[in-house]
Scaffold this motif. Structure first.
Motif, PDB file in Angstrom:
ATOM      1  N   GLY A 339      23.730 -12.552 -19.819  1.00 53.43           N
ATOM      2  CA  GLY A 339      23.404 -12.454 -21.243  1.00 53.43           C
ATOM      3  C   GLY A 339      24.392 -11.625 -22.041  1.00 53.43           C
ATOM      4  O   GLY A 339      24.140 -11.329 -23.199  1.00 53.43           O
ATOM      5  N   LYS A 340      25.553 -11.269 -21.435  1.00 53.48           N
ATOM      6  CA  LYS A 340      26.528 -10.427 -22.124  1.00 53.48           C
ATOM      7  C   LYS A 340      27.023 -11.076 -23.414  1.00 53.48           C
ATOM      8  O   LYS A 340      27.021 -10.464 -24.479  1.00 53.48           O
ATOM      9  CB  LYS A 340      27.763 -10.170 -21.247  1.00 53.48           C
ATOM     10  CG  LYS A 340      27.510  -9.751 -19.839  1.00 53.48           C
ATOM     11  CD  LYS A 340      28.815  -9.439 -19.116  1.00 53.48           C
ATOM     12  CE  LYS A 340      29.714 -10.637 -18.846  1.00 53.48           C
ATOM     13  NZ  LYS A 340      29.220 -11.548 -17.820  1.00 53.48           N
ATOM     14  N   SER A 341      27.477 -12.348 -23.283  1.00 56.27           N
ATOM     15  CA  SER A 341      28.043 -13.014 -24.449  1.00 56.27           C
ATOM     16  C   SER A 341      26.966 -13.284 -25.487  1.00 56.27           C
ATOM     17  O   SER A 341      27.233 -13.239 -26.691  1.00 56.27           O
ATOM     18  CB  SER A 341      28.713 -14.326 -24.047  1.00 56.27           C
ATOM     19  OG  SER A 341      29.823 -14.049 -23.241  1.00 56.27           O
ATOM     20  N   THR A 342      25.737 -13.549 -25.022  1.00 55.34           N
ATOM     21  CA  THR A 342      24.649 -13.775 -25.961  1.00 55.34           C
ATOM     22  C   THR A 342      24.419 -12.525 -26.806  1.00 55.34           C
ATOM     23  O   THR A 342      24.163 -12.624 -28.008  1.00 55.34           O
ATOM     24  CB  THR A 342      23.368 -14.166 -25.202  1.00 55.34           C
ATOM     25  OG1 THR A 342      23.650 -15.314 -24.414  1.00 55.34           O
ATOM     26  CG2 THR A 342      22.234 -14.479 -26.146  1.00 55.34           C
ATOM     27  N   LEU A 343      24.541 -11.347 -26.193  1.00 57.57           N
ATOM     28  CA  LEU A 343      24.369 -10.110 -26.943  1.00 57.57           C
ATOM     29  C   LEU A 343      25.393 -10.040 -28.083  1.00 57.57           C
ATOM     30  O   LEU A 343      25.053  -9.702 -29.219  1.00 57.57           O
ATOM     31  CB  LEU A 343      24.509  -8.911 -26.002  1.00 57.57           C
ATOM     32  CG  LEU A 343      24.351  -7.535 -26.645  1.00 57.57           C
ATOM     33  CD1 LEU A 343      22.979  -7.402 -27.294  1.00 57.57           C
ATOM     34  CD2 LEU A 343      24.552  -6.415 -25.627  1.00 57.57           C
ATOM     35  N   ALA A 344      26.650 -10.392 -27.779  1.00 54.03           N
ATOM     36  CA  ALA A 344      27.678 -10.381 -28.823  1.00 54.03           C
ATOM     37  C   ALA A 344      27.333 -11.382 -29.920  1.00 54.03           C
ATOM     38  O   ALA A 344      27.485 -11.100 -31.111  1.00 54.03           O
ATOM     39  CB  ALA A 344      29.040 -10.703 -28.215  1.00 54.03           C
ATOM     40  N   ARG A 345      26.847 -12.560 -29.514  1.00 58.98           N
ATOM     41  CA  ARG A 345      26.513 -13.590 -30.504  1.00 58.98           C
ATOM     42  C   ARG A 345      25.366 -13.138 -31.402  1.00 58.98           C
ATOM     43  O   ARG A 345      25.351 -13.427 -32.593  1.00 58.98           O
ATOM     44  CB  ARG A 345      26.140 -14.904 -29.797  1.00 58.98           C
ATOM     45  CG  ARG A 345      27.350 -15.622 -29.185  1.00 58.98           C
ATOM     46  CD  ARG A 345      26.917 -16.765 -28.273  1.00 58.98           C
ATOM     47  NE  ARG A 345      26.024 -17.706 -28.944  1.00 58.98           N
ATOM     48  CZ  ARG A 345      26.421 -18.703 -29.711  1.00 58.98           C
ATOM     49  NH1 ARG A 345      27.705 -18.892 -29.892  1.00 58.98           N
ATOM     50  NH2 ARG A 345      25.560 -19.503 -30.284  1.00 58.98           N
ATOM     51  N   VAL A 346      24.407 -12.403 -30.810  1.00 57.37           N
ATOM     52  CA  VAL A 346      23.270 -11.928 -31.619  1.00 57.37           C
ATOM     53  C   VAL A 346      23.743 -10.873 -32.610  1.00 57.37           C
ATOM     54  O   VAL A 346      23.388 -10.914 -33.788  1.00 57.37           O
ATOM     55  CB  VAL A 346      22.160 -11.376 -30.700  1.00 57.37           C
ATOM     56  CG1 VAL A 346      21.086 -10.697 -31.536  1.00 57.37           C
ATOM     57  CG2 VAL A 346      21.550 -12.485 -29.873  1.00 57.37           C
ATOM     58  N   ILE A 347      24.580  -9.936 -32.146  1.00 60.39           N
ATOM     59  CA  ILE A 347      25.051  -8.876 -33.055  1.00 60.39           C
ATOM     60  C   ILE A 347      25.882  -9.492 -34.183  1.00 60.39           C
ATOM     61  O   ILE A 347      25.765  -9.119 -35.341  1.00 60.39           O
ATOM     62  CB  ILE A 347      25.884  -7.830 -32.291  1.00 60.39           C
ATOM     63  CG1 ILE A 347      25.022  -7.148 -31.222  1.00 60.39           C
ATOM     64  CG2 ILE A 347      26.436  -6.786 -33.254  1.00 60.39           C
ATOM     65  CD1 ILE A 347      25.801  -6.226 -30.310  1.00 60.39           C
ATOM     66  N   ALA A 348      26.679 -10.512 -33.845  1.00 61.92           N
ATOM     67  CA  ALA A 348      27.532 -11.144 -34.853  1.00 61.92           C
ATOM     68  C   ALA A 348      26.718 -12.021 -35.799  1.00 61.92           C
ATOM     69  O   ALA A 348      27.231 -12.449 -36.831  1.00 61.92           O
ATOM     70  CB  ALA A 348      28.607 -11.976 -34.167  1.00 61.92           C
ATOM     71  N   GLY A 349      25.465 -12.306 -35.451  1.00 57.67           N
ATOM     72  CA  GLY A 349      24.638 -13.143 -36.322  1.00 57.67           C
ATOM     73  C   GLY A 349      24.718 -14.618 -35.997  1.00 57.67           C
ATOM     74  O   GLY A 349      24.127 -15.441 -36.693  1.00 57.67           O
ATOM     75  N   LEU A 350      25.453 -14.968 -34.940  1.00 58.48           N
ATOM     76  CA  LEU A 350      25.590 -16.384 -34.582  1.00 58.48           C
ATOM     77  C   LEU A 350      24.290 -16.919 -33.989  1.00 58.48           C
ATOM     78  O   LEU A 350      24.009 -18.110 -34.071  1.00 58.48           O
ATOM     79  CB  LEU A 350      26.732 -16.564 -33.571  1.00 58.48           C
ATOM     80  CG  LEU A 350      28.126 -16.324 -34.118  1.00 58.48           C
ATOM     81  CD1 LEU A 350      29.145 -16.234 -32.995  1.00 58.48           C
ATOM     82  CD2 LEU A 350      28.504 -17.435 -35.080  1.00 58.48           C
TER      83      LEU A 350
END
Lengths: 623, 329
Positions: A339-350
């Motif tokens: 879920g690492k990349s998902t965390l980045a996507r959530v913070i970025a708003g994607l």
């Protein structure tokens, strides 16, 4: 440096026994776009005694794969072998006809490709593909070949060896496919196996088992092998001899011990240094700002429909909380699928979260892109892993950098040109690069431009998603230095996502370990230096190969885990339970784990207290 | 992944059947929508069968009487309703011009069209595959360039030109083949060949080029994949690599391109049918338009549409069956 008379050092082999594989003055060239020959491999010589493993090591562009493929008489389109000789057993590879080469390939000489996921045909069953070499070379009838394949599956430690062959590549994991590829190579009992970066695409925890399996089968069969890798620590486990390559030339040849303990060549020393990144970390200054730059509370995110309790159909992240102050770097680590990349996507708003709050400088940040202002966008920038894909190949470096300048700051014309020059200087690239198309750049340069594109926005927070994973160690280490500079000089905060715990430990202030969407371990970097850790963190740390031969445990697979009751599939139990080596029957398989603090300052999600963890993990370290 | 090994093939077959059932349902829905469109458009054509039948000298009263007799004065939705229910029951109505059931006229013409289409398919598909695959395997080589030029010029030539030139050469100059394609009853193989040689040739010129180029593109797309290099390194010959490894992966795009091209062979054969005076469906439909024989026109349109949908369905199913990821998804 690579004098063929002295280069092959095989002291224990009596002089009258000819080496199994001999490569002499090999030269391979490609025809460039201007009609000039570009030399890819120049004057390379080495020899391998029968039954030994030789490693070809170097960065991308060193010619290691090209040399490995030439042992099979194969060159990639556009290139040609222009000089030298290659002998495998009694076969002079260069003088063979195409039919004779076909007879040799997949029969006497076998190849294991880097990415098994793409090297297997997606539309045929694995058994079909594994037995194919034996069938086309008329070595075995199909039933006998299938029986032998099942035997190999078992020897390589694959689950359900009797039925796994009926499956298709997309149904198995990368580590399993890599073992199946080894089975495909060994089905004909080849005298020489070429392993081309066979574990590079795998998680460290998966890599160990695959390496063990490869080493066991290669040794048991007395097969001669060529192991291509960029990773000295992996090579230390697998090889007897090492050939260090750089830009198509041999820099140093020797036995493993000699190269690792007393490298003679400067380039070898650089490679060894890059394998242990040492980055100047920020000094531990007291946090002045009371409000963190980024704060996340109770964040749950995933894909699919969200139910009444705010749980998505396919949850990827569960109940994540973190804080990040200005000028700090937070490392997020875990294996693929954690879920690492998902965390980045959530913070970025994607990807809007199903539940939870994200705030930037104390102010709540809208969950999705459409709720965020242009200034929100400017303040949070994301840098993707693969700069090849993230940069528009039709644009020049200048165009790529000017777009965010115009979008966020309204800069155009001479002002924008000046800012582009500044940015290029900041990322340590020459200003003249601005007019070049980004396709002209090397991998490391592209990643720098990718980073400069994020810097152009003037962000407060940069989300770095595996930004060094696709790069060579030396190039990656330079990018890490650059990130540390940016943080120190510009005060930019970063979320640094990586699967490599040594990189994260080198650059980050705080570390967060994700396992299957849960934060299992979280704390300052210092807490990750010595045990006790969360059992998963411990596994990650232990799985990083060390640069000493004999580090890789003998035998096949990990030691047995403590027995537990069959799992009822309760969603709240510890997710690491099936792989945990310190789990406690009756506790871990019954009750959801609590989060508690360890003395070193990190919080772990585990039933076990400090003492028992420390005892168990110190004991492991001694083994 | 979670299903146990024993139940997996069964489950996969079920999802496959469900998927195919879904596609068939969608095809029927499309067919109904098309019937509405066909009916509306044919209703918009100026004039009607009564007027066309009586000619310009007829008085309005005569036309109105005939119109009433033919049922043309009923409101459109009533006519659509009776037409579509009849069609569902297998009755395509009565031809307004020939005064016989539409079904009978079509029964006479449809086999001709199908025969011509089938013959063309038999010739064109293997040729297109051979051209596409061999030019992909020799990518950039002399053969590839030659085949590229050939297929491109085939695409560029209008079929009436091809057909006319063929007639000029083989019928007028050489006198080898008849310029009119009428298959006599109890034809010999020789007559059969003479009848179909030129129509099939002309149609092939149109469809082969498209199919060959799509095949080439689909095969080349696969040849760049790492698994092809792996197969070569296992010692497979290039031919075996293409047949055993590349084609199963390229078959999806190839059959789709073929279905598109082949769907042209029924309705699009109008020029060839006209030039060779071949009694097929396309010319029948054009005649139905000029004589405002709506039931016949609508029936032809529905047949073309159904054949098109059938080909697309076949292509989709082939692509799904060939791809294990789609199969289990």
């Amino acid at each position: 440096m690579s004098d063929p008379a002295t280069a092959p050092d095989t002291p224990h082999v009596p002089p009258h026994v000819p080496p199994h594989v001999t490569v002499t003055n090999l030269r391979i060239a490609a025809r460039g776009p201007d009609g000039q020959d570009i030399v890819i491999v120049d004057d390379v010589s080495f020899a391998i005694p029968k039954g030994e493993v030789l490693a070809l090591i170097g960065e991308s562009g060193s010619g290691k794969t090209t040399i490995a493929l030439s042992l099979l008489g194969h060159v990639r389109p556009g290139a040609a072998i222009t000089g030298g000789s290659i002998t495998v057993g009694d076969a002079a590879i260069r003088s063979l006809t195409p039919a004779a080469l076909r007879d040799l390939r997949g029969n006497r000489i076998a190849y294991v490709a880097q990415s098994a996921a793409s090297a297997f045909n997606p539309s045929r069953t694995l058994m079909d593909q594994v037995v194919e070499p034996a069938l086309i070379h008329d070595l075995l009838p199909r039933p006998a070949a299938e029986a032998k394949a099942v035997e190999l599956f078992r020897a390589l430690g694959l689950p359900k060896p009797d039925t796994i062959g009926q499956r298709y590549p997309h149904q198995l994991s990368g580590g399993q496919l890599q073992r199946l590829m080894a089975a495909m190579a060994l089905i004909t009992d080849p005298e020489l196996v070429i392993l081309d970066e066979p574990t590079t695409a795998l998680d460290v925890t998966t890599q160990i088992g695959v390496l063990q399996a490869f080493r066991a089968v290669v040794r048991d069969r007395g097969t001669t092998a060529v192991y291509v890798s960029h990773d000295l620590a992996v090579v230390a486990q697998m090889a007897d001899h090492i050939v260090v390559l750089n830009r198509g030339r041999v820099r140093e040849t020797g036995r493993v011990h000699q190269i690792l303990q007393s490298p003679r060549d400067d380039y070898t020393k650089t490679l060894m240094a890059a394998a242990h990144p040492v980055v100047e970390a920020a000094q531990d200054k007291p946090r002045t700002a009371p409000v963190p730059l980024l704060q996340i509370e109770g964040l749950t995110a995933g894909y699919g429909r969200v139910d009444a309790q705010g749980r998505p159909a396919v949850p990827v992240l569960r109940d994540i909380g973190l804080t990040l102050h200005r000028g700090e770097i937070l490392g997020v680590i875990g294996e693929s699928g954690s879920g690492k990349s998902t965390l980045a996507r959530v913070i970025a708003g994607l990807l809007p979260p199903a539940r939870g709050r994200i705030s930037l400088d104390g102010a709540p940040l809208a969950p999705g892109l459409d709720g965020r202002s242009r200034d929100d966008f400017r303040r949070v920038q994301i840098v993707f892993q693969n700069a090849d894909v993230a940069l528009n190949p039709a644009h020049s470096v200048g165009q790529i950098l000017k777009r965010p300048l115009a979008f966020y700051h309204g800069l155009t014309g001479a002002a924008a040109d000046a800012r582009v020059a500044e940015l290029l200087e900041r990322i340590q690239l020459p200003r003249t690069l601005a007019d070049r198309p980004c396709t002209d750049l090397s991998g490391g340069q592209k990643q720098r431009v990718n980073l400069a594109r994020a810097l152009a926005a003037g962000p407060d927070l940069i989300l770095c998603d595996e930004v060094t994973s696709a790069l060579d160690t030396v190039v990656g280490a330079a990018i890490l230095d650059l990130l540390a500079d940016l943080r120190r000089e510009l005060g930019i905060a970063m979320v640094f996502i990586s699967h490599d715990i040594s990189t994260v430990r080198a650059i980050c202030d705080d570390i967060l370990v994700l396992y299957s969407g849960d934060v299992v371990d979280q704390g300052p970097r210092a807490a990750f230096g010595s045990p006790p850790h969360h059992p998963y963190t411990d596994l990650l740390i232990r799985s990083v190969p060390e640069m000493r031969p004999g580090w890789l445990p003998e035998g096949l697979g990990a030691p047995a885990l403590p027995p537990i009751d069959p799992l009822a599939g309760d969603a709240d139990l510890c997710r690491f339970l099936p792989r945990c080596n310190v789990r406690v029957a009756g506790l871990c398989d019954r009750i959801a784990p609590p989060r508690h603090d360890l003395a070193a300052g990190n919080a772990i999600l585990c039933h076990l207290e400090e003492g028992p963890l420390a005892v168990a993990q110190r004991a492991e370290a001694l083994v | 992944m979670s299903a146990s090994p024993a139940s997996r093939p069964h489950a996969a077959r079920n999802t496959l059947l469900r998927m195919i059932a879904g596609r068939i349902g969608a095809a029927f829905l499309t067919l109904i929508l098309v019937s509405l469109v066909v009916f509306t458009i044919s209703d918009l054509l100026p004039g009607d069968a009564a007027q066309e039948a009586l000619g310009q000298s007829a008085t309005p009263a005569q036309v109105a009487a005939l119109r009433h007799e033919m049922g043309l004065d009923r409101p459109a939705y009533v006519r659509f309703g009776s037409w579509i229910t009849g069609l569902a029951g297998g009755d395509a109505g009565q031809s307004l011009v020939a005064n016989m059931p539409v079904g009978e006229i079509i029964r006479e013409r449809l086999p001709n069209s199908l025969l011509l289409a089938a013959l063309t398919t038999l010739v064109a598909v293997p040729l297109a595959l051979t051209i596409g695959i061999s030019s992909a395997m020799n990518r950039g080589g002399r053969l590839d360039r030659a085949l590229n030029v050939a297929t491109l010029s085939m695409v560029a030539l209008p079929e009436f030109l091809v057909a006319t030139i063929a007639v000029l050469i083989f019928s007028v100059k050489l006198r080898w083949l008849p310029s009119i394609s009428m298959l006599p009853e109890q034809a010999t193989w020789g007559q059969f060949f003479e009848t179909f040689a030129m129509p099939v040739f002309s149609l092939c010129v149109v469809v082969i080029a498209q199919m060959a180029r799509m095949t080439r593109a689909a095969v080349i797309d696969q040849l760049d994949r790492p698994y092809v290099e792996m197969a070569l390194l296992k010692g497979l010959s290039p031919a075996r690599v293409v047949i055993r490894h590349v084609l199963p992966n390229a078959v999806g795009p190839i059959v789709n391109a073929m279905a598109l091209s082949l769907s042209y062979l029924l309705g699009g054969a109008i020029i060839v049918e006209t030039i060779f005076n071949y009694p097929g469906l396309a010319s029948l439909m054009v005649n139905a338009v000029t004589s405002r024989d709506m039931p016949l026109l609508q029936a032809c349109a529905m047949i073309f549409c159904a054949v098109y949908l059938l080909l697309m369905l076949l292509a989709d199913v082939t692509a799904i069956v060939a791809n294990p990821r789609l199969r289990s998804a």
